[in-house]
Scaffold this motif. Structure first.
Motif, short mmCIF file in Angstrom:
data_model
loop_
_atom_site.label_atom_id
_atom_site.label_comp_id
_atom_site.label_asym_id
_atom_site.label_seq_id
_atom_site.Cartn_x
_atom_site.Cartn_y
_atom_site.Cartn_z
N GLN A 256 31.26 -0.30 -49.77
CA GLN A 256 32.58 0.27 -49.55
C GLN A 256 32.88 0.54 -48.08
O GLN A 256 34.01 0.88 -47.73
CB GLN A 256 32.73 1.58 -50.34
N LYS B 66 42.18 3.15 -53.46
CA LYS B 66 42.57 2.30 -54.58
C LYS B 66 41.37 2.01 -55.49
O LYS B 66 41.53 1.87 -56.71
CB LYS B 66 43.16 0.98 -54.06
N SER B 67 40.18 1.92 -54.90
CA SER B 67 38.98 1.60 -55.68
C SER B 67 38.60 2.73 -56.63
O SER B 67 37.76 2.56 -57.51
CB SER B 67 37.80 1.27 -54.76
N LEU C 226 42.77 3.10 -47.24
CA LEU C 226 43.71 2.83 -48.33
C LEU C 226 43.01 2.14 -49.49
O LEU C 226 43.14 2.55 -50.66
CB LEU C 226 44.86 1.96 -47.82
N ASP C 227 42.24 1.09 -49.21
CA ASP C 227 41.56 0.35 -50.27
C ASP C 227 40.45 1.18 -50.91
O ASP C 227 40.15 1.02 -52.10
CB ASP C 227 41.00 -0.96 -49.72
N GLU D 213 44.73 2.73 -42.61
CA GLU D 213 44.31 1.34 -42.38
C GLU D 213 42.96 1.26 -41.69
O GLU D 213 42.40 0.17 -41.51
CB GLU D 213 45.36 0.60 -41.55
N SER E 224 38.88 11.43 -52.50
CA SER E 224 38.92 10.33 -53.48
C SER E 224 38.72 10.85 -54.89
O SER E 224 39.18 10.23 -55.86
CB SER E 224 37.84 9.29 -53.14
N GLU F 109 50.26 5.51 -51.48
CA GLU F 109 50.20 5.98 -50.10
C GLU F 109 50.64 7.44 -49.98
O GLU F 109 50.03 8.22 -49.24
CB GLU F 109 51.08 5.09 -49.19
N LEU G 293 35.77 -1.34 -46.41
CA LEU G 293 37.11 -1.16 -46.95
C LEU G 293 37.95 -0.32 -45.99
O LEU G 293 37.43 0.51 -45.24
CB LEU G 293 37.05 -0.44 -48.30
N SER G 294 39.25 -0.51 -46.02
CA SER G 294 40.13 0.42 -45.33
C SER G 294 40.19 1.71 -46.14
O SER G 294 39.82 1.74 -47.32
CB SER G 294 41.54 -0.17 -45.19
N LYS H 245 38.97 1.42 -41.02
CA LYS H 245 37.81 1.07 -41.84
C LYS H 245 36.99 2.33 -42.12
O LYS H 245 36.80 3.18 -41.24
CB LYS H 245 36.92 0.06 -41.12
#
Length: 487
Positions: free
Chosen positions: A87, A97-98, A93-94, A125, A143, A108, A90-91, A127
Motif C-alpha cells: 500500500q 478507497k482501498s 486518496l487510493d 495525491e 482510514s 474526497e 498508493l496515493s 504517496k
C-alpha cells in the motif's frame, strides 16, 4: 441502564500449524463479552494473541472451534499497526478507497472531514510512502474512521506519534461515542480512557476480563497473584504438618493406621485445592550489546535535511560520533526525522566509517527480510554463527526455538522488535541507529532495553517520542529539527 453486549466470544479456540508441523494454540476456549459503547484495552505479552483477536473479529481468521457473536448489523473498522508494503505506493486518496469493497463516489469530501478529525494536513495525491511515521499513524486511524464503524479496533495507535499526536488521540478516544478496542503498550495513554481490560495469558491461552481503568486492573492482577500464593502457602504448610503426623502414627496399631490413611486422603483432597498461580508476563533479563572496537569517528555528519512548509531544507550540522557518544534527534511528526536517518545510512550529509557495523532499528522493520526465518535473520548478522549462540541470544528475548523456525513475516510486531535486539547482541555493532526503538515493545521490557542502550559502549543515534525512555539514556548532543527550522 447497562448497555447491551455487542461482542461475545463463546468457548473460542484458535490454533495454527507451525512449520514444524505442530499445532500451535493461541486461544483455548476463551470467553468474554464487550458491551456497546465501551472502551476496552486488550493486554498481554508479545505473541499472546492480541492481534489474533482483532483478525477473528474482522473475519480475516476463523476460529478453530467456538462461536464469535457480533451484534447484527455492526460495522467494524480497524486501524492496523502498520501500513502494508503493497500500500506504500498508493496515493492517500487510493489508500482511503482501498478501505471499501465497493466504489465510493464523492469520497474526497469524506476524506477531508476525517483528516480534520485526526489532525492531519496532507495532499490526498501524495504517496503514502512519503508520509512520516506519525502521519502514517494518523492515516491508519482515519482510514478506519471513514468507514463510520460501530466497533473501532486500534492496534498500537500511539506508535510514531509525538506528544501532541498522543494528546489529540487521547482526547478523541475519551469523546468517542461508540465501542472501541485498543491494543497498546503505552500504560499512561491507556489509563486515560480504559473502562475494562481483556488480559491474554500466554501460558494458559485464556482471556481474563477485568473492569476498571488500566492501573486499577494491574493492581487487581497483582492482588490476585498474592491471594493465590498465600492460599497455596497455607495448604502446603498444612500438608507438611500432617505428613509429620502420619509418620508418627503409622504402624502403631490398627486404629492408628486407619487414622493415618484418613490423613493421607485429606492431604490428597487438599492437593486438589492448590491453584495454578497466575504467571505474570515475563520480562526480558538484563542484557548487553557488545560493541565493535573502532579507532576513529564511526560517523561524521556534515549537514542535515528536513521539511519546512512541506519543502526540503538542508542546513549545516557538523558533528562526529565517536565511541560512547549519543545523539538525540528531535522534532514534531512530519518534519523528516526518519528520512534524515535513512539519508545518513546512504551517505547523504554524513559519512559512516569504512567497515563499521551498523545496528538499525527502523519503524517498519525494513532492515529485516520478511521472507527469511527468524533463525536466518539472526545468522546473517552474527559474528559467531554457532547455532547454540543464536538460540541462546533469541531465548533471552523470549523467542524460543520453535518461533525461530517461522518466517519473520509470521512473527508479531512485538516479536520482530525483540528479534532486532537479539540481532544487535549477535552483530556487535559499532554504531546503533534507533528510530522509535520502543515501538511494539511490551512496556515491561522497555526499562531493560533503556539500560542496555545506556550501557552500550559504541555510538548511538536515537529518535524517540517517549520521554520516560529517553530520560534513562545519557545523551551527549541534541539535534532539534523543529528549532532548526525556525532559524
Amino acid at each position: 441502564m447497562k448497555e447491551e453486549v455487542i461482542i461475545r466470544f463463546d468457548n473460542v479456540s484458535y490454533k495454527y500449524e507451525a512449520i514444524s508441523g505442530e499445532d500451535k494454540v493461541t486461544l483455548d476456549e476463551t470467553n468474554f463479552s464487550v458491551r456497546n459503547n465501551s472502551k476496552v484495552t486488550i493486554m498481554g505479552q508479545n505473541g499472546a494473541g492480541k492481534t489474533t483477536i482483532f483478525k477473528l473479529l474482522t473475519g480475516e481468521l476463523k476460529p478453530t472451534s467456538g462461536n464469535i457473536n457480533i451484534k447484527l448489523g455492526s460495522k467494524i473498522g480497524i486501524a492496523q499497526q502498520m501500513i502494508r508494503q503493497d500500500q506504500l505506493d498508493l496515493s492517500v486518496l487510493d489508500f482511503f478507497k482501498s478501505a471499501f469493497t465497493e466504489v465510493k463516489f464523492g469520497i474526497e469530501r469524506n476524506i477531508r472531514d476525517v483528516l480534520k478529525v485526526v489532525n492531519l494536513e496532507v495532499d490526498i495525491e501524495k504517496k503514502v510512502r512519503e508520509l512520516s511515521g506519525g502521519q502514517k499513524a494518523r492515516l491508519l486511524l482515519a482510514s478506519a474512521l471513514i468507514q463510520d464503524p460501530d466497533i473501532l479496533l486500534l492496534d498500537e495507535p500511539t506508535n510514531n506519534l509525538d506528544q501532541t499526536g498522543i494528546e489529540h488521540l487521547t482526547t478523541f478516544l475519551i469523546m468517542y461515542p461508540k465501542t472501541c478496542l485498543v491494543i497498546s503498550h503505552d500504560a499512561d495513554f491507556l489509563n486515560c480512557f480504559t473502562e475494562g481490560v481483556l488480559n491474554l495469558d500466554i501460558y494458559t491461552h485464556k482471556v481474563e476480563q477485568f473492569v476498571g481503568n488500566y492501573y486499577d486492573v494491574l493492581e487487581q492482577i497483582d492482588a490476585q497473584i498474592e491471594r493465590e500464593r498465600l492460599q497455596n502457602a497455607r495448604i502446603n504448610k498444612s500438608i507438611v504438618d500432617r505428613f509429620e503426623k502420619v509418620n508418627k502414627l503409622g504402624g502403631k496399631s490398627v486404629a492408628m493406621r486407619r487414622l493415618a490413611r484418613k490423613v493421607r486422603d485429606d492431604i490428597e483432597e487438599d492437593r486438589e485445592e492448590i491453584v495454578d498461580v497466575r504467571r505474570e508476563d515475563k520480562t526480558i533479563p538484563d542484557f548487553n550489546i557488545p560493541y565493535q572496537h573502532y579507532p576513529s569517528a564511526l560517523i561524521k555528519i556534515s549537514s542535515v535535511s528536513f521539511l519546512k512548509n512541506g519543502k526540503p531544507v538542508t542546513k549545516p550540522f557538523v558533528y562526529d560520533l565517536v565511541r560512547g557518544k549519543r545523539l538525540l534527534i528531535k522534532g514534531p511528526n512530519g518534519i523528516g526525522k526518519s528520512t534524515l536517518i535513512k539519508a545518513m545510512l546512504y551517505g547523504q550529509g554524513a559519512r559512516i566509517g569504512s567497515d563499521v557495523r551498523v545496528g538499525y532499528y527502523s519503524q517498519d522493520f525494513g532492515e529485516l527480510d520478511f521472507n527469511k526465518t527468524a533463525l536466518e535473520a539472526l545468522e546473517e548478522v552474527a559474528q559467531d554463527k554457532k547455532p547454540q549462540n543464536l538460540y541462546a541470544a533469541a531465548g533471552r528475548f523470549l523467542l524460543p526455538g520453535a518461533i525461530l523456525q517461522n518466517k519473520v513475516s509470521a512473527l508479531s510486531e512485538g516479536q520482530k522488535g525483540l528479534l532486532s535486539y537479539a540481532r544487535f547482541m549477535l552483530q556487535e555493532p559499532g554504531l546503533l541507529i534507533l528510530d522509535e526503538p520502543t515501538n511494539h515493545i511490551n512496556f515491561r521490557h522497555i526499562p531493560v532495553i533503556a539500560k542496555a542502550i545506556d550501557n552500550y559502549a559504541g555510538a548511538v543515534i536515537l529518535v524517540s517520542h517517549v520521554p520516560s525512555f529517553v530520560s534513562e539514556i545519557k545523551i551527549d548532543e541534541e539535534l532539534d529539527l523543529g528549532k532548526l527550522s525556525t532559524k
